[in-house]
Scaffold this motif. Structure first.
Motif, PDB file in Angstrom:
ATOM      1  N   SER A   5       0.829  -1.206   0.000  1.00 31.54           N
ATOM      2  CA  SER A   5       0.000   0.000   0.000  1.00 31.54           C
ATOM      3  C   SER A   5       0.860   1.251   0.000  1.00 31.54           C
ATOM      4  N   VAL A   6       1.944   1.206   0.763  1.00 37.19           N
ATOM      5  CA  VAL A   6       2.849   2.350   0.811  1.00 37.19           C
ATOM      6  C   VAL A   6       3.484   2.581  -0.549  1.00 37.19           C
ATOM      7  N   ARG A   7       3.959   1.449  -1.191  1.00 36.25           N
ATOM      8  CA  ARG A   7       4.569   1.609  -2.509  1.00 36.25           C
ATOM      9  C   ARG A   7       3.563   2.120  -3.528  1.00 36.25           C
ATOM     10  N   ARG A   8       2.309   1.612  -3.445  1.00 36.93           N
ATOM     11  CA  ARG A   8       1.284   2.076  -4.379  1.00 36.93           C
ATOM     12  C   ARG A   8       1.005   3.566  -4.181  1.00 36.93           C
ATOM     13  N   SER A   9       0.917   3.994  -2.939  1.00 36.26           N
ATOM     14  CA  SER A   9       0.676   5.413  -2.658  1.00 36.26           C
ATOM     15  C   SER A   9       1.835   6.273  -3.156  1.00 36.26           C
ATOM     16  N   ALA A  10       3.058   5.785  -2.985  1.00 32.58           N
ATOM     17  CA  ALA A  10       4.227   6.528  -3.443  1.00 32.58           C
ATOM     18  C   ALA A  10       4.223   6.664  -4.964  1.00 32.58           C
ATOM     19  N   ARG A  11       3.839   5.543  -5.661  1.00 33.67           N
ATOM     20  CA  ARG A  11       3.779   5.607  -7.118  1.00 33.67           C
ATOM     21  C   ARG A  11       2.719   6.606  -7.575  1.00 33.67           C
ATOM     22  N   LEU A  12       1.546   6.596  -6.928  1.00 33.13           N
ATOM     23  CA  LEU A  12       0.478   7.531  -7.292  1.00 33.13           C
ATOM     24  C   LEU A  12       0.900   8.976  -7.038  1.00 33.13           C
ATOM     25  N   LEU A  13       1.576   9.194  -5.907  1.00 41.04           N
ATOM     26  CA  LEU A  13       2.055  10.540  -5.597  1.00 41.04           C
ATOM     27  C   LEU A  13       3.084  10.995  -6.624  1.00 41.04           C
ATOM     28  N   GLY A  14       3.995  10.096  -6.993  1.00 40.38           N
ATOM     29  CA  GLY A  14       4.993  10.443  -7.995  1.00 40.38           C
ATOM     30  C   GLY A  14       4.353  10.753  -9.345  1.00 40.38           C
ATOM     31  N   ALA A  15       3.348   9.948  -9.722  1.00 42.77           N
ATOM     32  CA  ALA A  15       2.662  10.196 -10.995  1.00 42.77           C
ATOM     33  C   ALA A  15       1.934  11.539 -10.964  1.00 42.77           C
ATOM     34  N   GLY A  16       1.318  11.844  -9.813  1.00 49.53           N
ATOM     35  CA  GLY A  16       0.616  13.121  -9.692  1.00 49.53           C
ATOM     36  C   GLY A  16       1.560  14.306  -9.791  1.00 49.53           C
ATOM     37  N   LEU A  17       2.723  14.186  -9.159  1.00 49.75           N
ATOM     38  CA  LEU A  17       3.702  15.266  -9.218  1.00 49.75           C
ATOM     39  C   LEU A  17       4.239  15.448 -10.638  1.00 49.75           C
ATOM     40  N   ARG A  18       4.491  14.310 -11.335  1.00 52.02           N
ATOM     41  CA  ARG A  18       4.968  14.418 -12.709  1.00 52.02           C
ATOM     42  C   ARG A  18       3.918  15.080 -13.602  1.00 52.02           C
ATOM     43  N   ALA A  19       2.642  14.706 -13.410  1.00 51.66           N
ATOM     44  CA  ALA A  19       1.568  15.321 -14.197  1.00 51.66           C
ATOM     45  C   ALA A  19       1.475  16.815 -13.902  1.00 51.66           C
ATOM     46  N   LEU A  20       1.631  17.168 -12.634  1.00 53.42           N
ATOM     47  CA  LEU A  20       1.585  18.582 -12.258  1.00 53.42           C
ATOM     48  C   LEU A  20       2.709  19.357 -12.927  1.00 53.42           C
ATOM     49  N   LEU A  21       3.907  18.799 -12.917  1.00 49.03           N
ATOM     50  CA  LEU A  21       5.043  19.479 -13.524  1.00 49.03           C
ATOM     51  C   LEU A  21       4.874  19.627 -15.032  1.00 49.03           C
ATOM     52  N   VAL A  22       4.384  18.539 -15.688  1.00 44.35           N
ATOM     53  CA  VAL A  22       4.199  18.586 -17.139  1.00 44.35           C
ATOM     54  C   VAL A  22       3.125  19.609 -17.507  1.00 44.35           C
ATOM     55  N   LEU A  23       1.985  19.570 -16.809  1.00 47.56           N
ATOM     56  CA  LEU A  23       0.900  20.505 -17.107  1.00 47.56           C
ATOM     57  C   LEU A  23       1.312  21.952 -16.815  1.00 47.56           C
ATOM     58  N   THR A  24       2.093  22.150 -15.734  1.00 44.14           N
ATOM     59  CA  THR A  24       2.576  23.497 -15.430  1.00 44.14           C
ATOM     60  C   THR A  24       3.492  24.001 -16.526  1.00 44.14           C
ATOM     61  N   LEU A  25       4.374  23.123 -17.016  1.00 40.89           N
ATOM     62  CA  LEU A  25       5.296  23.522 -18.075  1.00 40.89           C
ATOM     63  C   LEU A  25       4.550  23.828 -19.375  1.00 40.89           C
ATOM     64  N   VAL A  26       3.592  22.934 -19.729  1.00 46.61           N
ATOM     65  CA  VAL A  26       2.883  23.105 -21.002  1.00 46.61           C
ATOM     66  C   VAL A  26       1.898  24.272 -20.939  1.00 46.61           C
ATOM     67  N   CYS A  27       1.035  24.269 -19.894  1.00 44.50           N
ATOM     68  CA  CYS A  27      -0.043  25.267 -19.818  1.00 44.50           C
ATOM     69  C   CYS A  27       0.411  26.587 -19.202  1.00 44.50           C
ATOM     70  N   GLY A  28       1.402  26.533 -18.329  1.00 47.31           N
ATOM     71  CA  GLY A  28       1.807  27.747 -17.641  1.00 47.31           C
ATOM     72  C   GLY A  28       3.014  28.442 -18.231  1.00 47.31           C
ATOM     73  N   VAL A  29       3.772  27.739 -19.093  1.00 49.04           N
ATOM     74  CA  VAL A  29       4.985  28.331 -19.668  1.00 49.04           C
ATOM     75  C   VAL A  29       4.956  28.285 -21.198  1.00 49.04           C
ATOM     76  N   LEU A  30       4.907  27.074 -21.768  1.00 48.39           N
ATOM     77  CA  LEU A  30       5.016  26.946 -23.219  1.00 48.39           C
ATOM     78  C   LEU A  30       3.835  27.575 -23.950  1.00 48.39           C
ATOM     79  N   TYR A  31       2.615  27.287 -23.497  1.00 46.76           N
ATOM     80  CA  TYR A  31       1.438  27.829 -24.188  1.00 46.76           C
ATOM     81  C   TYR A  31       1.382  29.356 -24.120  1.00 46.76           C
ATOM     82  N   PRO A  32       1.543  29.989 -22.924  1.00 42.48           N
ATOM     83  CA  PRO A  32       1.541  31.461 -22.888  1.00 42.48           C
ATOM     84  C   PRO A  32       2.655  32.080 -23.742  1.00 42.48           C
ATOM     85  N   LEU A  33       3.854  31.473 -23.729  1.00 42.20           N
ATOM     86  CA  LEU A  33       4.943  32.007 -24.538  1.00 42.20           C
ATOM     87  C   LEU A  33       4.632  31.896 -26.026  1.00 42.20           C
ATOM     88  N   THR A  34       4.022  30.771 -26.429  1.00 37.89           N
ATOM     89  CA  THR A  34       3.672  30.588 -27.839  1.00 37.89           C
ATOM     90  C   THR A  34       2.622  31.596 -28.275  1.00 37.89           C
TER      91      THR A  34
END
Length: 222
Positions: A5-34
């Motif tokens: 359960s701990v490993r599953r929670s860690a994987r979900l947290l890691g996936a959520g953080l990666r999604a947050l970083l990708v969406l922040t980069l795409v929607c908050g940086v690349l899209y406004p600059l474009t």
């Protein structure tokens, strides 16, 4: 909690953080600059706020937002129109912003009052009387029936940068006299700043007040 359960929670947290970083980069940086880059490349004037400049290149306002031409009132009195200039539509919107203690900023919006609202009717009657009084000269008399609707009512936003050709024509004699110009000179100025319907059929003919007053100042200086 089990190790799985701990490993599953860690994987979900890691996936959520990666999604947050990708969406922040795409929607908050690349899209406004474009979008900003494309706008600056194709429509630089509009992207920078549709600035209006005078003959000396100084920015005097935005072509998208109407502004008042007033003289400061005496102690305790409201500002009064500076009659040297063409006046815009009334700016009676939702109120003023008192958070900024240095300036009172008009809040964009309509009054939301019905056509038979007593307060709105009083505003219109007072505005019409003021237009007649302020634009009548020794040789030119304005009749109440000559006052167009846009001279006594604000737009939906309260910040309309245009007036009708009829309202501009009504102000010509007063503006000419106050600036030492001939009526014909000011009429030609209004004609040059009168815009037709968009694409020939959308909207109504209109006069851009800021552009007109900027040209008027340049003409009066010569």
């Amino acid at each position: 909690m089990t190790k799985n359960s701990v490993r599953r929670s860690a994987r979900l947290l890691g996936a959520g953080l990666r999604a947050l970083l990708v969406l922040t980069l795409v929607c908050g940086v690349l899209y406004p600059l474009t979008v900003t880059g494309v706008a600056q490349a194709l429509f630089p004037g509009r992207a920078d706020g549709s600035k209006t400049r005078d003959a000396e290149g100084r920015v005097v306002g935005s072509a998208l937002i109407g502004q008042r031409y007033d003289l400061p009132g005496e102690a305790g009195e409201e500002p009064r129109p500076d009659l040297r200039w063409f006046q815009p539509r009334p700016s009676r919107g939702l109120g003023t912003n008192t958070v900024n203690t240095r300036y009172e900023l008009l809040l964009s919006g309509a009054t939301n009052r019905s056509g038979d609202n007593p307060e709105l009717l009083a505003w219109v009657k007072a505005a019409r009387a003021a237009v007649v009084r302020e634009n009548s000269t020794a040789t030119y008399r304005v009749r109440p029936a000559d006052v167009p609707p846009d001279a006594v009512t604000s737009s939906g936003s309260g910040l309309d940068p245009h007036i009708s050709p009829a309202y501009a024509a009504l102000q010509v004699h007063r503006v000419a006299g106050r600036n030492g110009l001939t009526v014909r000179e000011v009429e030609r100025l209004v004609a040059r700043h009168t815009e037709g319907r968009t694409l020939g059929f959308v909207g109504e003919p209109r006069v851009h007040v800021l552009g007109l007053n900027t040209a008027l100042r340049d003409l009066a200086r010569n």
